[in-house]
Write a protein that holds these residues in place. Structure first.
Motif, PDB file in Angstrom:
ATOM      1  N   ASN A 277      10.892   3.797  -1.695  1.00 61.27           N
ATOM      2  CA  ASN A 277      11.770   3.529  -2.839  1.00 61.27           C
ATOM      3  C   ASN A 277      12.920   2.600  -2.471  1.00 61.27           C
ATOM      4  OD1 ASN A 277      13.275   5.222  -1.283  1.00 61.27           O
ATOM      5  ND2 ASN A 277      13.568   6.803  -2.851  1.00 61.27           N
ATOM      6  N   GLN A 280       9.605  -3.304  -1.378  1.00 58.21           N
ATOM      7  CA  GLN A 280       8.309  -3.493  -2.031  1.00 58.21           C
ATOM      8  C   GLN A 280       7.182  -3.764  -1.044  1.00 58.21           C
ATOM      9  OE1 GLN A 280       7.398  -3.077  -5.260  1.00 58.21           O
ATOM     10  NE2 GLN A 280       9.474  -2.203  -5.415  1.00 58.21           N
ATOM     11  N   THR A 295       1.827  -3.277  -0.192  1.00 61.69           N
ATOM     12  CA  THR A 295       2.922  -3.111  -1.149  1.00 61.69           C
ATOM     13  C   THR A 295       3.144  -1.624  -1.411  1.00 61.69           C
ATOM     14  OG1 THR A 295       1.502  -3.158  -3.088  1.00 61.69           O
ATOM     15  CG2 THR A 295       2.285  -5.284  -2.266  1.00 61.69           C
ATOM     16  N   THR A 296       4.304  -1.341  -1.985  1.00 60.53           N
ATOM     17  CA  THR A 296       4.603   0.052  -2.332  1.00 60.53           C
ATOM     18  C   THR A 296       3.564   0.602  -3.307  1.00 60.53           C
ATOM     19  OG1 THR A 296       6.979  -0.182  -1.954  1.00 60.53           O
ATOM     20  CG2 THR A 296       6.295   1.557  -3.459  1.00 60.53           C
ATOM     21  N   GLU A 297       3.160  -0.200  -4.287  1.00 62.55           N
ATOM     22  CA  GLU A 297       2.183   0.250  -5.275  1.00 62.55           C
ATOM     23  C   GLU A 297       0.860   0.595  -4.626  1.00 62.55           C
ATOM     24  OE1 GLU A 297       2.496   0.873  -8.662  1.00 62.55           O
ATOM     25  OE2 GLU A 297       4.600   0.778  -8.019  1.00 62.55           O
ATOM     26  N   GLU A 298       0.434  -0.213  -3.647  1.00 59.59           N
ATOM     27  CA  GLU A 298      -0.834   0.058  -2.962  1.00 59.59           C
ATOM     28  C   GLU A 298      -0.777   1.388  -2.208  1.00 59.59           C
ATOM     29  OE1 GLU A 298      -2.689  -4.297  -1.918  1.00 59.59           O
ATOM     30  OE2 GLU A 298      -0.910  -3.660  -0.796  1.00 59.59           O
ATOM     31  N   LEU A 300       1.288   3.947  -2.834  1.00 61.29           N
ATOM     32  CA  LEU A 300       1.387   5.037  -3.807  1.00 61.29           C
ATOM     33  C   LEU A 300       0.037   5.330  -4.453  1.00 61.29           C
ATOM     34  CD1 LEU A 300       4.806   4.234  -5.542  1.00 61.29           C
ATOM     35  CD2 LEU A 300       4.320   6.071  -3.921  1.00 61.29           C
ATOM     36  N   ASN A 301      -0.730   4.297  -4.740  1.00 63.22           N
ATOM     37  CA  ASN A 301      -2.062   4.505  -5.327  1.00 63.22           C
ATOM     38  C   ASN A 301      -2.963   5.289  -4.377  1.00 63.22           C
ATOM     39  OD1 ASN A 301      -1.387   3.164  -7.678  1.00 63.22           O
ATOM     40  ND2 ASN A 301      -2.181   1.186  -6.990  1.00 63.22           N
ATOM     41  N   GLN A 304      -1.749   8.984  -4.470  1.00 66.03           N
ATOM     42  CA  GLN A 304      -1.399   9.427  -5.822  1.00 66.03           C
ATOM     43  C   GLN A 304      -1.785  10.883  -6.072  1.00 66.03           C
ATOM     44  OE1 GLN A 304      -1.703   6.893  -9.517  1.00 66.03           O
ATOM     45  NE2 GLN A 304      -3.564   8.121  -9.771  1.00 66.03           N
ATOM     46  N   PRO A 339       8.636   8.262  -5.187  1.00 61.96           N
ATOM     47  CA  PRO A 339       8.272   7.541  -6.414  1.00 61.96           C
ATOM     48  C   PRO A 339       7.154   8.249  -7.179  1.00 61.96           C
ATOM     49  CG  PRO A 339       8.496   6.019  -4.575  1.00 61.96           C
ATOM     50  CD  PRO A 339       8.549   7.405  -3.994  1.00 61.96           C
ATOM     51  N   ARG A 340       7.224   8.185  -8.493  1.00 61.55           N
ATOM     52  CA  ARG A 340       6.244   8.737  -9.436  1.00 61.55           C
ATOM     53  C   ARG A 340       6.321  10.266  -9.584  1.00 61.55           C
ATOM     54  NH1 ARG A 340       0.592   5.413  -8.161  1.00 61.55           N
ATOM     55  NH2 ARG A 340       1.495   3.299  -8.275  1.00 61.55           N
TER      56      ARG A 340
END
Length: 666
Positions: A277, A280, A295-298, A300-301, A304, A339-340
């Motif tokens: 958090n 990126q 990346t952070t999104e990768e 987190l996915n 998840q 995150p999330r």
């Protein structure tokens, strides 16, 4: 920023607060001026090994070394010695048990407050027993609070049992406990580093004191402190904290998921989790040397499902203790920043996303000079410990003596004598006087009884002054409890069992009706002691002829009239000509001077008694019907209708008394 050295400080004005967590120890020194808490210095140090698990100290010496270093660094910054400290017990150590307890009671006595309170005490002890059996740990627990869910009288719900009568009283109760070991280990650490504990609270209470203003606690809110090992939950409603809960998962679950997914050691995975958090893009090498650029999104996915699992377990714990979704949820602690996580909690509880928010230290009101290292959700609890200590110094923990035994009480509410008795394991049944055994005897083959005496109630003294279970305790109070007693079994004499003074007047002259008395077949005339189950035979004057014989007069000298009609002297009983009869009823003499004819369970019975009005409840004095061993639901009827204990009976009434079996007794 806080300066390296602070001078010209009065030790008595300072508050030293310590938050001993699973991953870190945070020390804060502050001063309260003009209703504002000013932070003067702080220190944060991570444990160099696993000294603690899930908020509980396991290696006392290891924790002592960390606390000692934090204390010394603060003393160096402040240029003074710290000798007093405020601490908090982890909310994750709290346990809650719900129990139902029923007790057979004396159906002839009104239920009073002392009986209700002793039942509640016994239920708390039962909850503690259930807790001990479920944890398999030989450790005592403090009861830090309980709530009565329902009362029951003869298995039926009742709002308030006081003043009622019945044969069985029950309570459904929710009790919350804190292990002694948590408090004792914290005190041991403080003692070894030369610190006196001036205030102790619970971590959730400390956090709520600064994260949720008191005027907001009228709302149904949940505060979740997500640490490394567990997630502590405190729920507010109606202006107070109504429940504590715990989810056995927290930030470490996400760290482990990252470690397994990307082949990282635990420390590297923890650093990567913290950076999710903050930035990126993330570049790192796994244990076999492969470079990752993600990346952070990768990331987190890829984890998840683990975040969703954490969110679901936290949500399930909230629903278990709150029975519904609260109005809003506040996340604190290092794990609250994952995150999330807040979005998934809102999803599981069907709340708008904006109703689940992360609280940071910058929302705390009336706090000055918060250093950079205390900016974030992780600092709310240690700041709360300091603020709570300022407001409640010496109030959250007290020591009292109960029957010579010194105990520490966690003052999370108004502590009463009953709370202290629970902690020392006092048997609540010793507070209630017991009726002595009944005395059974027979008169002309009819089984009779004299009820046992009621014992003397318990006596409670606080500081040598007569008191009660509701008395609120202060630090240093001395409580003494004298047990209630068992009443004596009656030890009657003959004239206590029969009425020797029963007489009629005939032409102004007394005629005593008892002609002869036998005890176990032997004729007696003295007021001899009677043994239990003795058989007494009473021969009474019944006819007018016998009256004449007793007066030694010639029956032919009299003409007997009834309702102005001449009748023969043997056609009328002595009682029918009685023109005056003395009522010899007294408390000391269980004389039987009246009769009532009843049909009880199909059998005609004549009961001799000395009551002005024969109430339904009195039947049990003349029946061989054991109320102390329930065999189902007790049914009581008079002439086919439901009976009332205080109902007045009349000659010829039809009585039904029986047990109706239910599942429990089948």
């Amino acid at each position: 920023m806080v300066p390296n050295v602070v001078t010209n400080l009065d030790n008595e004005q300072l508050v030293f607060a310590l938050d001993i967590g699973t991953r870190t120890v945070i020390g804060i020194v502050g001063k309260y001026e003009n209703e504002v808490f000013k932070i003067l210095a702080c220190e944060i140090e991570e444990h160099d090994k696993r000294n603690m698990y899930d908020g509980q100290i396991h290696d006392i010496n290891g924790v002592v070394q960390i606390v000692k270093r934090v204390k010394e660094r603060l003393e160096e910054k402040l240029n003074m010695e710290l000798d007093k400290v405020a601490i908090a017990a982890a909310g994750r150590a709290l346990r809650t048990e719900r129990v139902r307890l029923d007790r057979e009671i004396d159906s002839t006595r009104e239920i009073d407050r002392k009986l209700v309170e002793s039942l509640e005490m016994e239920a708390i002890q039962k909850a503690q027993q259930v807790l001990d059996e479920s944890t398999n740990i030989e450790s005592k627990y403090y009861c830090v609070g309980y709530t009565v869910v329902n009362y029951y009288l003869d298995n039926n719900f009742i709002e308030n049992p006081e003043g009622h009568r019945g044969s069985k009283l029950g309570v459904d109760l929710l009790a919350t406990f804190l292990p002694h070991i948590v408090v004792d280990s914290l005190y041991t650490v403080m003692s070894r580093v030369g610190l006196e504990v001036i205030n102790m609270t619970l971590e959730p209470i400390a956090a709520i004191n600064v994260a949720i203003k008191k005027n907001l606690r009228l709302l149904n809110l949940a505060l979740i402190d997500i640490g490394a090992g567990t997630s502590d939950i405190a729920i507010t409603k109606d202006g107070t904290i109504v429940a504590y809960a715990m989810a056995s998962v927290a930030g470490d679950e996400i760290t482990e998921a990252i470690a397994k997914t990307y082949l990282l050691d635990f420390d590297s995975a923890e650093k990567l989790k913290i950076s999710l958090n903050k930035q990126q893009n993330h570049k790192f090498h796994d244990v076999v040397g492969i470079e990752h650029n993600l990346t952070t999104e990768e990331i987190l996915n890829s984890i998840q499902e683990n975040i969703k699992k954490l969110a679901k377990e936290i949500s399930d714990s909230i629903l278990k203790y709150n029975e519904k979704a609260p109005s809003a949820i506040f996340l604190i602690g290092g794990g609250g920043q994952i995150p999330r996580l807040s979005e998934y909690i809102a999803e599981y509880l069907e709340l708008p996303k904006e109703r689940v928010v992360v609280r940071s230290s910058d929302i705390i009101e009336k706090i000055d000079d918060i250093p950079e290292e205390l900016n974030g959700p992780h600092a709310i609890t240690p700041i709360g410990i300091g603020v709570t200590a300022v407001k409640d110094m010496y109030k959250d923990f007290l020591e009292v003596t109960v029957n010579g035994q010194k105990i520490k009480l966690f003052n999370s509410k108004d502590i009463k004598v009953s709370d202290a008795l629970v902690l020392v394991g006092y048997n609540p049944r010793n507070l209630i006087p017991k009726r002595g055994e009944d005395f059974i005897y027979f008169v002309n083959e009819q089984k009779l009884r004299i009820r046992g005496e009621i014992g003397k109630p318990s006596e409670i003294y606080v500081n040598n002054q007569i008191s009660n279970l509701e008395q609120k305790l202060k630090n240093g109070d001395i409580v003494q409890v004298k047990e209630a007693t068992v009443g004596k079994k009656p030890n009657p004499r003959l004239f206590d069992c029969i009425n020797m003074k029963e007489y009629i007047t005939f032409n102004g002259e007394k005629v005593y009706l008892i002609k002869q008395v036998k005890v176990n077949g032997d004729v007696v005339s003295e007021n001899i002691p009677i043994k239990e189950y003795d058989k007494i035979q009473v021969n009474k004057i019944k006819t007018v002829s016998e009256v004449f014989d007793a007066l030694n007069i010639n029956p032919d000298s009299y003409m007997i009239y009834k309702n102005e009609e001449l009748i023969y002297k043997d056609e009328i009983t002595a009682k029918e000509i009685n023109d005056y009869k003395e009522n010899t009823k007294s408390a000391e003499n269980n004389s039987l001077t009246k009769t009532i004819r009843l049909n009880i369970n199909g059998e005609d019975k004549v009961i001799e008694h000395n009551e002005d009005k024969f109430l339904f409840i009195k039947i049990f004095d003349y029946l061989d019907f054991d109320l102390s061993k329930p065999k189902g639901m007790l049914y009581l009827k008079v002439n086919g209708a439901k009976a009332e204990y205080t109902q007045v009976l009349k000659d010829g009434d039809k009585i039904e008394i029986y047990w109706k079996k239910d599942r429990k007794f089948s």
